[in-house]
Design a protein around this motif. Structure first.
Motif, mmCIF file in Angstrom:
data_model
loop_
_atom_site.group_PDB
_atom_site.id
_atom_site.type_symbol
_atom_site.label_atom_id
_atom_site.label_comp_id
_atom_site.label_asym_id
_atom_site.label_seq_id
_atom_site.Cartn_x
_atom_site.Cartn_y
_atom_site.Cartn_z
ATOM 1 N N UNK A 274 0.857 -1.183 0.000
ATOM 2 C CA UNK A 274 0.000 0.000 0.000
ATOM 3 C C UNK A 274 0.894 1.234 0.000
ATOM 4 N N UNK A 275 0.664 2.141 -0.961
ATOM 5 C CA UNK A 275 1.401 3.404 -0.993
ATOM 6 C C UNK A 275 0.416 4.522 -0.683
ATOM 7 N N UNK A 276 0.822 5.415 0.195
ATOM 8 C CA UNK A 276 -0.076 6.463 0.683
ATOM 9 C C UNK A 276 0.585 7.827 0.495
ATOM 10 N N UNK A 277 -0.170 8.776 -0.024
ATOM 11 C CA UNK A 277 0.353 10.124 -0.251
ATOM 12 C C UNK A 277 -0.543 11.155 0.430
ATOM 13 N N UNK A 278 0.073 11.986 1.278
ATOM 14 C CA UNK A 278 -0.615 13.166 1.803
ATOM 15 C C UNK A 278 -1.632 12.919 2.887
ATOM 16 N N UNK A 279 -1.450 11.853 3.690
ATOM 17 C CA UNK A 279 -2.394 11.580 4.775
ATOM 18 C C UNK A 279 -1.650 11.073 5.997
ATOM 19 N N UNK A 280 -2.161 11.366 7.202
ATOM 20 C CA UNK A 280 -1.629 10.674 8.379
ATOM 21 C C UNK A 280 -1.914 9.176 8.252
#
Length: 526
Positions: A274-280
């Protein structure tokens, strides 16, 4: 060199230098001196309650891309603003709050100048606070505050100025130097960290993309679409999102992650990367005793907030501008031949009345709005149903980042002032409307064309739902019947209407695109 007569003149020159185009406020006695120097090119918007004032300034800053500037009374005035200030801080909105204090000549030697300790009052909501040791230091501190507010992670700063400083002579030479200096406060993801993200995606057999508010920019929104299409990634929105950073009708879009740890782990358990951008990573609201993450799931994330990165309970998190990282990763990742994510369908809404379901109301609003419409959402009954609204471009939906009510009604005014080229529709619950109704006076005073949709169910629906979750007996104390929202709006000068059907609501929304002032429509909800 341009001579500046007073500290007040110098303040406004510094504000112009940093692109501040409006001042919002609810001043007290200590702040009146600041108003004597108001220039014609920077309008001052008076707001009748401090929580409403910061929410309007917040919406304006987010919509316009400028720094919000707020003029508040110290102590009680600042205190009144703090409920909505939690939303401003959590959303990383750049904001300078300037309060006044007693005149220097009234303060005993060695005594603290401020009437309130802003760090203790605002901590952990403010990044920095300051007060000038002498009148001529005020413009330099303002310059520092503006730069800090707009440096990642963006946020709130607090400046306190004695009321007799404004008429004092400024230092022209120092001001010239202030006008020339610049701080670039955006961290950029290192190439090594970027390569790690690309490698993680390339080596995954079942990857997914999670987006947060930091990706909802003019650069990040299309880059997220490009990345999802190129790598054929299922796309989720991070829990409790204050923005909508991906098109809600896109074939890759899967919806909004729930706000309980176990429920999030269940959904992410179907992926290996899982890649996550711009979130806690991640914000949880509902209680859960389950694990944060299932076995075999690797999470990689990008945030511009080191504190968000350090407090995350899991994951490999890099510090950098999420939108910039999205653009670079989208360009670097290889095209995938994997199958497209499963198509997502929305269930049909029950359209029977005269009290309508939240799904049917959202669908009626969606039919009446355009792709350019900006939504201010503070209707908690629809929080988990917001995907019924068609979002096709960046900065189209705004929600209270910390969950504090009272923000949305006022923020809608700032959103329209910040982007007068885009229609604004505010979806507000009949209970949420009671927090900052004084903001409606400012909307009427300046003829700010916001269409308010108030959904009346006469219940404290959010608490009723939590009562069930927490096994708390519901009682009459959650009944909020007896409110007449349209009478309240008319009292502040708004045009009002009661929608008797879903088609009536759709038509009213459609007409709002050419409205010349604020208006409110009420519809009954089940």
């Amino acid at each position: 060199m341009i001579a500046v007569a007073s500290v007040s003149d110098a303040f406004y020159r510094v504000l112009r230098r940093h692109g501040v185009t409006a001042v919002f406020g609810n001043p007290g006695s200590n702040e009146l001196s600041f108003l004597t120097g108001l220039p014609d090119d920077i309008p001052y918007y008076l707001v009748l309650q401090e929580g409403a004032a910061i929410a309007i300034a917040d919406g304006y800053a987010q919509a316009s891309g400028t720094i919000g500037f707020l003029n508040l009374h110290a102590a009680s005035g600042t205190g009144n603003s703090m409920g909505c200030m939690t939303n401003t801080a959590d959303c990383h909105t750049p904001m300078v709050i300037m309060a006044g204090q007693q005149a220097r000549r009234y303060v005993p030697v060695g005594a603290m100048l401020t009437n309130v300790d802003p760090v203790k009052l605002g901590d952990p909501l403010v990044k920095w606070s300051g007060e000038p040791l002498r009148p001529q230091d005020g413009p330099a501190l303002l310059s520092k505050g503006l730069m800090l507010a707009n440096s990642a992670p963006r946020g709130v700063v607090y400046l306190s100025v004695p009321l007799d400083d404004w008429t004092q002579p400024a230092e022209d030479g120092a001001l010239e130097l202030l006008a020339e200096r610049e701080v670039i406060g955006d961290p950029v993801l290192s190439q090594k960290a970027l390569d790690s993200l690309v490698e993680a995606l390339s080596g995954a057999s079942a990857p997914a993309l999670v987006l947060g508010p930091g990706a909802d920019t003019e650069e990040g929104f299309p880059a997220a679409v490009a990345l999802a299409e190129r790598a054929r990634l299922p796309v989720w929105i991070a829990p409790s999102p204050p923005r909508s950073p991906f098109p809600t009708r896109h074939r890759c879009y899967q919806g909004q992650l729930p706000s309980a740890a176990g429920a999030v782990a269940d959904i992410l358990g179907q992926y290996d990367t899982v890649v996550c951008f711009g979130a806690p990573v991640f914000r949880y609201h509902a209680p859960s005793d389950d694990d944060f993450l299932g076995p075999g799931v690797s999470v990689h994330a990008v945030t511009d907030d080191p504190d968000e990165a350090a407090r995350a309970p899991f994951g490999r998190i890099a510090i950098g501008d999420p939108s910039d990282a999205l653009v670079r990763v989208a360009a670097a990742v290889a095209e995938s031949g994997r199958a497209w994510p499963p198509a997502r369908t929305l269930p049909e809404a029950d359209t029977s009345g005269p009290h309508f379901t939240a799904e049917a109301i959202l669908d009626a609003i969606d039919r009446g709005k355009t792709d350019d419409t900006v939504i201010a959402l503070e209707w908690t009954s629809s929080d988990e149903l917001r995907d019924r609204l068609t979002i096709t471009r960046a900065k189209s939906l705004f929600y209270c980042a910390a969950g504090g009510l009272g923000w949305g009604l006022a923020a809608a005014i700032g959103l329209r002032l910040g982007r007068p080229d885009r229609p604004v529709v505010a979806l507000i619950g009949d209970g949420a409307m009671q927090y900052t109704p004084a903001a409606l006076w400012t909307a009427a005073r300046h003829q700010v064309a916001v269409t308010y949709v108030v959904c009346t169910n006469t219940k404290y629906r959010a608490l009723e739902e939590f009562s069930e979750l927490l096994h708390v007996p519901k009682g009459e104390y959650l009944d909020i019947s007896g409110l007449n929202v349209l009478d309240i709006a008319r009292g502040y000068g708004l045009e009002t209407h009661r929608a008797e059907s879903l088609d009536d609501l759709t038509d009213y929304i459609r007409q709002g695109a050419t409205a010349n002032g604020p208006r409110m429509v009420e519809i009954l909800q089940r």
